[in-house]
Design a protein around this motif. Structure first.
Motif, short mmCIF file in Angstrom:
data_model
loop_
_atom_site.label_atom_id
_atom_site.label_comp_id
_atom_site.label_asym_id
_atom_site.label_seq_id
_atom_site.Cartn_x
_atom_site.Cartn_y
_atom_site.Cartn_z
N LYS A 14 36.81 27.94 36.38
CA LYS A 14 37.27 28.42 35.08
C LYS A 14 36.07 28.55 34.16
CE LYS A 14 41.89 26.86 34.18
NZ LYS A 14 42.60 25.61 34.11
N TYR A 15 35.95 29.70 33.50
CA TYR A 15 34.95 29.86 32.44
C TYR A 15 35.74 29.90 31.13
CZ TYR A 15 31.46 31.47 35.86
OH TYR A 15 30.58 31.58 36.90
N LYS A 16 35.65 28.90 30.34
CA LYS A 16 36.44 28.85 29.09
C LYS A 16 37.88 29.28 29.37
CE LYS A 16 32.92 28.83 25.61
NZ LYS A 16 31.89 29.71 25.10
N ASN A 17 38.27 30.49 28.90
CA ASN A 17 39.65 30.91 29.12
C ASN A 17 39.82 31.75 30.37
OD1 ASN A 17 40.11 29.80 26.58
ND2 ASN A 17 39.51 31.74 25.60
N GLN A 18 38.69 32.02 31.03
CA GLN A 18 38.75 32.96 32.15
C GLN A 18 38.82 32.23 33.49
OE1 GLN A 18 38.61 36.43 31.86
NE2 GLN A 18 38.96 36.42 34.07
N LEU A 19 39.91 32.47 34.23
CA LEU A 19 40.03 31.90 35.57
C LEU A 19 39.34 32.87 36.53
CD1 LEU A 19 41.29 29.47 36.97
CD2 LEU A 19 43.39 30.80 37.25
N ALA A 20 38.08 32.57 36.88
CA ALA A 20 37.30 33.51 37.70
C ALA A 20 37.65 33.37 39.17
CB ALA A 20 35.81 33.29 37.48
N LEU A 21 37.98 32.16 39.62
CA LEU A 21 38.43 31.91 40.99
C LEU A 21 39.63 31.01 40.94
CD1 LEU A 21 35.50 31.02 43.40
CD2 LEU A 21 36.78 33.15 43.28
N GLN A 39 37.60 44.42 43.40
CA GLN A 39 37.13 45.28 42.30
C GLN A 39 36.12 44.52 41.44
OE1 GLN A 39 41.12 45.74 40.76
NE2 GLN A 39 41.04 47.93 41.15
N ASN A 40 35.50 45.24 40.52
CA ASN A 40 34.62 44.57 39.57
C ASN A 40 35.39 43.49 38.84
OD1 ASN A 40 32.47 46.21 40.22
ND2 ASN A 40 32.94 47.70 38.62
N GLY A 41 34.79 42.32 38.74
CA GLY A 41 35.43 41.23 38.01
C GLY A 41 36.45 40.44 38.82
N ALA A 42 36.58 40.76 40.12
CA ALA A 42 37.59 40.07 40.95
C ALA A 42 37.23 38.62 41.25
CB ALA A 42 37.78 40.82 42.26
N GLY A 43 35.93 38.33 41.21
CA GLY A 43 35.50 36.94 41.46
C GLY A 43 34.53 36.79 42.62
N LYS A 44 34.03 37.92 43.14
CA LYS A 44 33.14 37.88 44.31
C LYS A 44 31.86 37.11 44.01
CE LYS A 44 32.90 42.41 44.46
NZ LYS A 44 33.66 42.73 43.23
N SER A 45 31.19 37.51 42.91
CA SER A 45 29.92 36.86 42.59
C SER A 45 30.15 35.39 42.30
CB SER A 45 29.27 37.49 41.36
OG SER A 45 29.20 38.86 41.50
N ASP A 158 25.16 39.99 47.53
CA ASP A 158 26.12 40.50 46.55
C ASP A 158 25.87 42.00 46.34
OD1 ASP A 158 28.15 40.54 44.76
OD2 ASP A 158 27.13 39.40 43.19
N GLU A 159 26.78 42.80 46.82
CA GLU A 159 26.74 44.26 46.68
C GLU A 159 25.36 44.86 46.97
OE1 GLU A 159 29.31 46.27 44.57
OE2 GLU A 159 30.60 44.63 43.90
N PRO A 160 24.83 44.64 48.18
CA PRO A 160 23.49 45.17 48.48
C PRO A 160 23.45 46.69 48.61
CG PRO A 160 24.43 44.22 50.45
CD PRO A 160 25.40 43.93 49.33
N1 LIG Z 1 29.18 33.02 33.10
C1 LIG Z 1 30.40 33.49 32.85
N2 LIG Z 1 31.04 33.21 31.70
C2 LIG Z 1 32.28 33.67 31.42
N3 LIG Z 1 32.98 34.45 32.26
C3 LIG Z 1 32.42 34.79 33.44
C4 LIG Z 1 31.09 34.34 33.79
N4 LIG Z 1 30.80 34.82 35.02
C5 LIG Z 1 31.87 35.55 35.41
N5 LIG Z 1 32.83 35.53 34.46
C6 LIG Z 1 34.16 36.20 34.54
O1 LIG Z 1 34.78 35.80 35.75
C7 LIG Z 1 35.45 36.91 36.37
C8 LIG Z 1 34.92 37.11 37.77
O2 LIG Z 1 33.60 37.61 37.67
P1 LIG Z 1 32.66 37.91 38.93
O3 LIG Z 1 31.32 38.28 38.43
O4 LIG Z 1 32.75 36.79 39.90
O5 LIG Z 1 33.38 39.17 39.57
P2 LIG Z 1 32.85 40.15 40.70
O6 LIG Z 1 33.99 40.33 41.64
O7 LIG Z 1 31.58 39.68 41.27
O8 LIG Z 1 32.65 41.49 39.92
P3 LIG Z 1 31.33 42.37 39.73
O9 LIG Z 1 31.28 43.24 40.92
O10 LIG Z 1 31.65 43.12 38.48
O11 LIG Z 1 30.20 41.41 39.59
C9 LIG Z 1 35.25 38.09 35.45
O12 LIG Z 1 36.37 38.22 34.64
C10 LIG Z 1 34.03 37.71 34.64
O13 LIG Z 1 34.08 38.30 33.37
#
Ligand SMILES: Nc1ncnc2c1ncn2[C@@H]1O[C@H](COP(=O)(O)OP(=O)(O)OP(=O)(O)O)[C@@H](O)[C@H]1O
Length: 305
Positions: A14-21, A39-45, A158-160
């Motif tokens: 969790k990042y503050k209000n964002q559930l990233a995984l 997709q972008n923002g799905a949580g891969k990174s 990550d996305e090479p």
């Molecule tokens: N350091 C951070 N602080 C706050 N929110 C974050 C942080 N890192 C990622 N997030 C949020 O967590 C969610 C997942 O992000 P992540 O970068 O893992 O996605 P991704 O699948 O890798 O997408 P991308 O291809 O765009 O990098 C997103 O909503 C992102 O905004």
């Protein structure tokens, strides 16, 4: 030897209000190429950062090479090569000089590794050319070379292929396949385009809004994206009987709306339409179909959105 290079159990970030995984339990087998699709923002990174120790989980566990203790994880991470975000490449330096700096920073002994790594990624001929004059594909390969220093058993990329032209994508794919097949490196690679990883990855994980929706092997994916003939006739029941009797197949499905999906005889569609017509059936629709990879992905994440 442990069968899995990386396993996570109920991993949550969790990042503050964002559930990233959200509760991710993923399994990467030794020797596999694991395509991580979302997709972008799905949580891969985020998953990659947790696995490589660049960020810490809110809850859940990570197991690397069968180890999950804190100290053991630090040690296990030395067996990983990581390319997440752009590595610090020095634009005014050559490929060799860039690698030398990373080698020194990471305390990897011996210069021989650099020559070998440059050869491996096909940058051995770049001589005095500075990194700022490299094409994007060359930069991506240099980033991969940085990750390969220290002979890792497990590469996390990550996305090479992001931003590469089609030729660059193919080159990167070939290179990764070689690293996997010839050197036996296990690879975790992310992309937002499923078809870019198709025929490269042996296993797939589909992630959407922080949740791992599905893990499947290449075989399973191919079965799901199966080709078929879509048939619509006035009497599906009679058509089914014709398929069984005249064409000796049970490889078909009658959908609730009466449409038939035939998975055999794809090579000889006229034989199928001929048999149906001969039995006096009125053919309203007869079309070869196949769920393209991308549409499978879109449907999968659409259903769970
Ligand atoms: N350091 C951070 N602080 C706050 N929110 C974050 C942080 N890192 C990622 N997030 C949020 O967590 C969610 C997942 O992000 P992540 O970068 O893992 O996605 P991704 O699948 O890798 O997408 P991308 O291809 O765009 O990098 C997103 O909503 C992102 O905004």
């Amino acid at each position: 030897m442990n069968e899995y290079v990386l396993r996570t159990r109920r991993l949550t970030k969790k990042y503050k209000n964002q559930l990233a995984l959200d509760d991710v339990s993923l399994n990467i087998r030794r020797g596999s190429i694991y395509g991580f699709i979302g997709q972008n923002g799905a949580g891969k990174s985020t998953l990659m950062k947790l696995a490589t120790g660049m960020a810490f989980p809110t809850s859940g566990t990570i197991e690397l090479f069968g180890e999950s203790g804190e100290k053991e994880l630090v040690r296990a991470r030395r067996r990983m090569g990581i390319a997440i975000e752009q590595p610090a490449l020095f634009p005014q330096l050559t490929a060799k000089e860039n690698l030398e700096i990373h080698r020194l920073q990471r305390g990897i002994p011996g210069m021989e590794g650099i020559k070998k790594t440059l050869e491996l990624v096909g940058l051995e001929g770049t001589g005095m050319k500075k990194a700022r004059n490299f094409s994007l594909g060359m930069k991506q390969r240099l980033a991969l070379a940085v990750a390969l220093l220290g002979d890792p058993e497990f590469l996390v990329l990550d996305e090479p292929t992001n931003g590469l032209d089609p030729v660059g994508v193919v080159e990167m794919r070939d290179l990764l396949r070689r690293l996997n097949r010839e050197i036996g490196i296990t690879i975790l690679i992310s992309s937002h385009i499923l078809s870019e990883l198709h025929l490269l990855a042996t296993h797939y994980g589909i992630i959407h809004k922080g949740r791992l929706l599905e893990e499947l092997t290449l075989d399973e994916l191919q079965r799901k994206c199966r080709q078929y003939i879509r048939i619509k006739v006035d009497s599906p029941q009679r058509a089914a009987a014709v398929l069984e009797r005249e064409l000796a197949t049970t490889e078909f499905e009658v959908l609730p709306d009466g449409t038939i999906q035939l998975f055999e005889h794809l090579e000889h569609p006229s034989r199928v339409s001929g048999a149906l017509a001969e039995a006096g059936l009125a053919i309203e629709q007869f079309m070869p179909m196949g769920e393209a990879l991308e549409s499978y992905f879109t449907k999968r994440i659409g259903g769970e959105a």
